[in-house]
Design a protein around this motif. Structure first.
Motif, short mmCIF file in Angstrom:
data_model
loop_
_atom_site.label_atom_id
_atom_site.label_comp_id
_atom_site.label_asym_id
_atom_site.label_seq_id
_atom_site.Cartn_x
_atom_site.Cartn_y
_atom_site.Cartn_z
N GLU A 11 45.18 -0.69 -9.54
CA GLU A 11 44.97 0.46 -10.33
C GLU A 11 43.36 0.76 -9.66
N ARG A 13 39.83 2.09 -9.88
CA ARG A 13 38.39 2.19 -10.77
C ARG A 13 37.37 2.85 -9.82
N SER A 31 39.27 -7.80 -7.46
CA SER A 31 38.98 -6.41 -7.10
C SER A 31 38.63 -6.51 -5.73
#
Length: 176
Positions: A11, A13, A31
């Motif tokens: 996703e 962010r 990440s």
């Protein structure tokens, strides 16, 4: 693939510290600033343009006041006469200005023809540290950049790409 173009589990962010989007996989806790492998770049570009740039009303006017700031990405090719003739890619850049012009004109042609995007090229070819962010320089206002760069950036419409621009840093192609 999701509507973002990212592989399953990933996703987008937003980093509060850097005020930039990043990619996160909540299952693996990974990440990263760069899109993960197997990303559909075109779908991601459209998603990012829709959800991670200035919010536009239906009439195209920004809903938030950016204080006269704009957001651009660029691809930089340095040469031996550049202010700092080194980069994350090369400790000492020895190419001539003419060689740098040949390189960046080729990049410009590839971007303009649709063969690739500025962001995709910047990631591997730009001599600026912003390469790791697909050339994204974030938001800046008047007086924040070198004069030639600023003048070229502020006349561009969102999504538009500049011709080759020369500054003390080197040669740029800019996308607003």
């Amino acid at each position: 693939m999701q509507a973002t173009g990212l592989p399953a589990g990933w996703e987008v962010r937003h980093s509060n510290s850097k005020n930039l989007p990043y990619y996160f996989n909540p299952q693996t806790k990974e990440s990263r600033w760069e899109p993960p492998a197997d990303t559909d770049s075109e779908t991601l570009k459209h998603y990012m343009g829709q959800y991670h740039t200035t919010n536009l009303r239906a009439d195209g006017v920004a809903q938030q006041d950016l204080g006269g700031k704009i957001r651009c990405a660029h691809l930089l090719v340095k040469h031996q006469e550049s202010r700092r003739p080194s980069s994350w890619r090369e400790a000492q850049i020895t190419r001539t200005k003419d060689e740098a012009y040949d390189i960046i004109r080729n990049y410009y042609r590839r971007i303009n023809s649709g063969a690739t995007s500025l962001g995709d090229l910047a990631t591997t070819e730009s001599d600026c540290p912003s390469a790791r962010k697909r050339g994204d320089l974030g938001f800046f206002g008047k007086g924040d950049m070198q004069k030639e760069f600023e003048e070229a950036s502020f006349v561009l419409k969102p999504g538009e790409v500049s011709p080759v621009i020369e500054t003390a840093s080197g040669l740029h192609v800019i996308e607003r």
